[in-house]
Design a protein around this motif. Structure first.
Motif, PDB file in Angstrom:
ATOM      1  N   VAL A  58       0.914  -1.236   0.104  1.00  0.00           N
ATOM      2  CA  VAL A  58       0.070  -0.032   0.116  1.00  0.00           C
ATOM      3  C   VAL A  58       1.036   1.153   0.133  1.00  0.00           C
ATOM      4  O   VAL A  58       1.909   1.265   0.638  1.00  0.00           O
ATOM      5  N   ASP A  59       0.516   2.195  -0.654  1.00  0.00           N
ATOM      6  CA  ASP A  59       1.112   3.553  -0.877  1.00  0.00           C
ATOM      7  C   ASP A  59       0.657   4.311   0.502  1.00  0.00           C
ATOM      8  O   ASP A  59      -0.223   4.934   0.619  1.00  0.00           O
ATOM      9  N   LEU A  60       1.659   4.350   1.697  1.00  0.00           N
ATOM     10  CA  LEU A  60       1.398   5.034   2.652  1.00  0.00           C
ATOM     11  C   LEU A  60       1.614   6.614   2.686  1.00  0.00           C
ATOM     12  O   LEU A  60       1.339   7.174   3.617  1.00  0.00           O
ATOM     13  N   SER A  61       2.086   6.971   1.536  1.00  0.00           N
ATOM     14  CA  SER A  61       2.162   8.664   1.233  1.00  0.00           C
ATOM     15  C   SER A  61       0.741   9.043   0.634  1.00  0.00           C
ATOM     16  O   SER A  61       0.545  10.166   1.104  1.00  0.00           O
ATOM     17  N   ALA A  62       0.085   7.955   0.035  1.00  0.00           N
ATOM     18  CA  ALA A  62      -1.265   8.688  -0.127  1.00  0.00           C
ATOM     19  C   ALA A  62      -2.267   8.149   0.639  1.00  0.00           C
ATOM     20  O   ALA A  62      -3.309   8.821   0.847  1.00  0.00           O
ATOM     21  N   PHE A  63      -2.255   6.910   1.132  1.00  0.00           N
ATOM     22  CA  PHE A  63      -3.148   6.357   2.121  1.00  0.00           C
ATOM     23  C   PHE A  63      -2.787   6.552   3.394  1.00  0.00           C
ATOM     24  O   PHE A  63      -1.879   5.719   3.899  1.00  0.00           O
ATOM     25  N   PRO A 123      -9.324   0.439  17.919  1.00  0.00           N
ATOM     26  CA  PRO A 123      -8.756   1.881  18.021  1.00  0.00           C
ATOM     27  C   PRO A 123      -7.925   2.142  16.562  1.00  0.00           C
ATOM     28  O   PRO A 123      -7.669   1.162  15.956  1.00  0.00           O
ATOM     29  N   ARG A 124      -8.145   3.211  16.193  1.00  0.00           N
ATOM     30  CA  ARG A 124      -7.786   3.591  14.658  1.00  0.00           C
ATOM     31  C   ARG A 124      -6.157   3.260  14.177  1.00  0.00           C
ATOM     32  O   ARG A 124      -5.828   3.114  13.419  1.00  0.00           O
ATOM     33  N   ASP A 125      -5.328   3.590  15.435  1.00  0.00           N
ATOM     34  CA  ASP A 125      -3.943   3.335  15.364  1.00  0.00           C
ATOM     35  C   ASP A 125      -3.532   1.744  15.068  1.00  0.00           C
ATOM     36  O   ASP A 125      -2.670   1.468  14.394  1.00  0.00           O
ATOM     37  N   ARG A 126      -4.606   0.781  15.463  1.00  0.00           N
ATOM     38  CA  ARG A 126      -4.330  -0.397  15.236  1.00  0.00           C
ATOM     39  C   ARG A 126      -4.141  -0.938  13.749  1.00  0.00           C
ATOM     40  O   ARG A 126      -3.270  -1.667  13.489  1.00  0.00           O
ATOM     41  N   PRO A 127      -5.209  -0.495  12.944  1.00  0.00           N
ATOM     42  CA  PRO A 127      -5.205  -1.050  11.508  1.00  0.00           C
ATOM     43  C   PRO A 127      -4.046  -0.378  10.784  1.00  0.00           C
ATOM     44  O   PRO A 127      -3.579  -0.683   9.874  1.00  0.00           O
ATOM     45  N   LEU A 128      -3.942   0.908  11.213  1.00  0.00           N
ATOM     46  CA  LEU A 128      -2.527   1.731  10.471  1.00  0.00           C
ATOM     47  C   LEU A 128      -1.276   1.018  11.036  1.00  0.00           C
ATOM     48  O   LEU A 128      -0.346   0.712   9.835  1.00  0.00           O
ATOM     49  N   THR A 129      -1.193   0.662  11.924  1.00  0.00           N
ATOM     50  CA  THR A 129       0.044  -0.150  12.506  1.00  0.00           C
ATOM     51  C   THR A 129       0.217  -1.549  11.572  1.00  0.00           C
ATOM     52  O   THR A 129       1.348  -1.944  11.148  1.00  0.00           O
ATOM     53  N   HIS A 130      -0.691  -2.147  11.330  1.00  0.00           N
ATOM     54  CA  HIS A 130      -0.636  -3.240  10.772  1.00  0.00           C
ATOM     55  C   HIS A 130      -0.588  -3.061   9.143  1.00  0.00           C
ATOM     56  O   HIS A 130       0.198  -3.771   8.612  1.00  0.00           O
ATOM     57  N   ALA A 131      -1.159  -2.012   8.742  1.00  0.00           N
ATOM     58  CA  ALA A 131      -1.054  -1.698   7.208  1.00  0.00           C
ATOM     59  C   ALA A 131       0.457  -1.325   6.960  1.00  0.00           C
ATOM     60  O   ALA A 131       0.943  -1.722   5.793  1.00  0.00           O
ATOM     61  N   GLN A 132       1.079  -0.840   7.859  1.00  0.00           N
ATOM     62  CA  GLN A 132       2.381  -0.517   7.676  1.00  0.00           C
ATOM     63  C   GLN A 132       3.614  -1.736   7.225  1.00  0.00           C
ATOM     64  O   GLN A 132       4.531  -1.603   6.502  1.00  0.00           O
ATOM     65  N   ARG A 133       3.012  -2.864   7.659  1.00  0.00           N
ATOM     66  CA  ARG A 133       3.774  -4.069   7.287  1.00  0.00           C
ATOM     67  C   ARG A 133       3.735  -4.504   5.900  1.00  0.00           C
ATOM     68  O   ARG A 133       4.406  -5.267   5.400  1.00  0.00           O
ATOM     69  N   SER A 181       3.742  -1.738   3.223  1.00  0.00           N
ATOM     70  CA  SER A 181       4.112  -0.618   2.625  1.00  0.00           C
ATOM     71  C   SER A 181       5.082  -1.086   1.474  1.00  0.00           C
ATOM     72  O   SER A 181       5.546  -2.203   1.352  1.00  0.00           O
ATOM     73  N   TRP A 182       5.267  -0.223   0.420  1.00  0.00           N
ATOM     74  CA  TRP A 182       6.032  -0.458  -0.562  1.00  0.00           C
ATOM     75  C   TRP A 182       7.505  -0.752  -0.005  1.00  0.00           C
ATOM     76  O   TRP A 182       8.146  -1.429  -0.582  1.00  0.00           O
ATOM     77  N   ARG A 183       7.947   0.014   0.890  1.00  0.00           N
ATOM     78  CA  ARG A 183       9.373  -0.280   1.542  1.00  0.00           C
ATOM     79  C   ARG A 183       9.466  -1.724   2.075  1.00  0.00           C
ATOM     80  O   ARG A 183      10.288  -2.501   1.933  1.00  0.00           O
ATOM     81  N   ALA A 184       8.378  -2.191   2.940  1.00  0.00           N
ATOM     82  CA  ALA A 184       8.363  -3.328   3.418  1.00  0.00           C
ATOM     83  C   ALA A 184       8.390  -4.580   2.230  1.00  0.00           C
ATOM     84  O   ALA A 184       8.982  -5.426   2.245  1.00  0.00           O
ATOM     85  N   ALA A 185       7.415  -4.505   1.312  1.00  0.00           N
ATOM     86  CA  ALA A 185       7.364  -5.310   0.235  1.00  0.00           C
ATOM     87  C   ALA A 185       8.638  -5.418  -0.572  1.00  0.00           C
ATOM     88  O   ALA A 185       9.102  -6.498  -0.874  1.00  0.00           O
ATOM     89  N   VAL A 212      14.899  -9.878  -0.002  1.00  0.00           N
ATOM     90  CA  VAL A 212      15.596 -10.890   0.872  1.00  0.00           C
ATOM     91  C   VAL A 212      15.243 -12.240   0.069  1.00  0.00           C
ATOM     92  O   VAL A 212      16.160 -13.317  -0.034  1.00  0.00           O
ATOM     93  N   ASN A 213      14.039 -12.501  -0.708  1.00  0.00           N
ATOM     94  CA  ASN A 213      13.699 -13.525  -1.377  1.00  0.00           C
ATOM     95  C   ASN A 213      14.594 -13.766  -2.720  1.00  0.00           C
ATOM     96  O   ASN A 213      14.500 -15.093  -3.292  1.00  0.00           O
ATOM     97  N   LEU A 214      15.277 -12.850  -3.158  1.00  0.00           N
ATOM     98  CA  LEU A 214      15.991 -12.978  -4.510  1.00  0.00           C
ATOM     99  C   LEU A 214      17.082 -13.855  -4.171  1.00  0.00           C
ATOM    100  O   LEU A 214      17.770 -14.540  -5.085  1.00  0.00           O
ATOM    101  N   ALA A 215      17.776 -13.600  -2.963  1.00  0.00           N
ATOM    102  CA  ALA A 215      19.201 -14.382  -2.791  1.00  0.00           C
ATOM    103  C   ALA A 215      19.096 -15.024  -1.523  1.00  0.00           C
ATOM    104  O   ALA A 215      18.657 -14.762  -0.594  1.00  0.00           O
TER     105      ALA A 215
END
Length: 175
Positions: A1-6, A142-152, A154-158, A164-167
Motif C-alpha cells: 500500500v502507498d502510505l504516502s497517499a493512504f 482503535p484507529r491506530d491498530r489498523p494503521l500499524t498493521h497496514a505499515q507491514r 508498505s512499498w518499503r516493506a514489500a 530477501v527472497n532474491l538471494a
C-alpha cells in the motif's frame, strides 16, 4: 500500500449522513457480494464507492444507502478516513488492496474469514462468518491498530521482502 497517499491525516469526505459510517469501496458486481453488506441491519449509514454492472439495480433496491459512484484514486483516502468501518463482503477476492488502503487510513476492517482477508487483515479488523458481528466488533478497534498493521504492507516493506527472497541466506550458500 502507498502510505504516502493512504494515511490517517488529511481531508475527510463530508456527507450529511448519521454515524457510524460503514463503507464499501470497489467494483459493484455480483462477485463482490456487495448485497451481503447492504442487507445488514447496521446502525448509522452505509456508503458505497465504486461503479459496475450491479450499481443501478442496487441503487434502486437500497434507497437508504449513499452511492458515491466511481471516484479517482486521489479522493479515496478521504472516504476511508470518514468511515468508522470498512466492510469487505467478498468471499472470492484473493488479496483486496482496498483492505490495506482502508487500514492505512486508520479504518478497521470487517470481513468474512476467507482467503484474502485472512492473509491481509490481521489485527487491523475483525473476520467472522457473521458479517454484522464483524462490523459491530470492528467499531471497537482503535484507529491506530489498523494503521500499524497496514505499515507491514508498505512499498518499503514489500521491496525489502522481495530483496530477501532474491538471494538465499549466506549460511545456505556455505553448506
Amino acid at each position: 500500500v502507498d502510505l504516502s497517499a493512504f494515511k490517517p491525516a488529511g481531508p475527510v469526505q463530508k456527507m450529511h449522513t448519521r454515524g457510524p459510517v460503514f463503507l464499501y469501496v470497489g467494483r459493484v458486481a455480483v462477485e463482490k457480494n456487495v448485497e451481503a453488506f447492504l442487507e445488514l441491519d447496521l446502525p448509522g449509514s452505509k456508503w458505497v464507492v465504486g461503479g459496475g454492472p450491479q450499481i443501478a439495480d442496487l441503487q434502486s433496491r437500497y434507497p437508504n444507502v449513499w452511492f458515491a459512484g466511481q471516484q479517482p484514486r486521489e479522493r479515496l483516502p478521504a472516504y476511508y478516513r470518514a468511515a468508522d468501518v470498512f466492510v469487505f463482503p467478498s468471499r472470492t477476492d484473493t488479496f483486496g488492496l482496498v483492505l490495506l488502503e482502508a487500514m492505512a487510513c486508520g479504518t478497521p476492517v470487517a470481513a468474512y474469514p476467507v482467503t484474502g482477508p485472512i492473509d491481509v487483515v490481521g489485527d487491523g479488523g475483525v473476520l467472522h462468518e457473521d458479517l454484522r458481528f464483524a462490523c459491530m466488533s470492528a467499531l471497537q478497534i482503535p484507529r491506530d491498530r489498523p494503521l500499524t498493521h497496514a505499515q507491514r504492507f508498505s512499498w518499503r516493506a514489500a521491496t525489502s521482502q522481495f530483496l530477501v527472497n532474491l538471494a538465499p541466506p549466506r549460511r545456505a550458500l556455505q553448506m
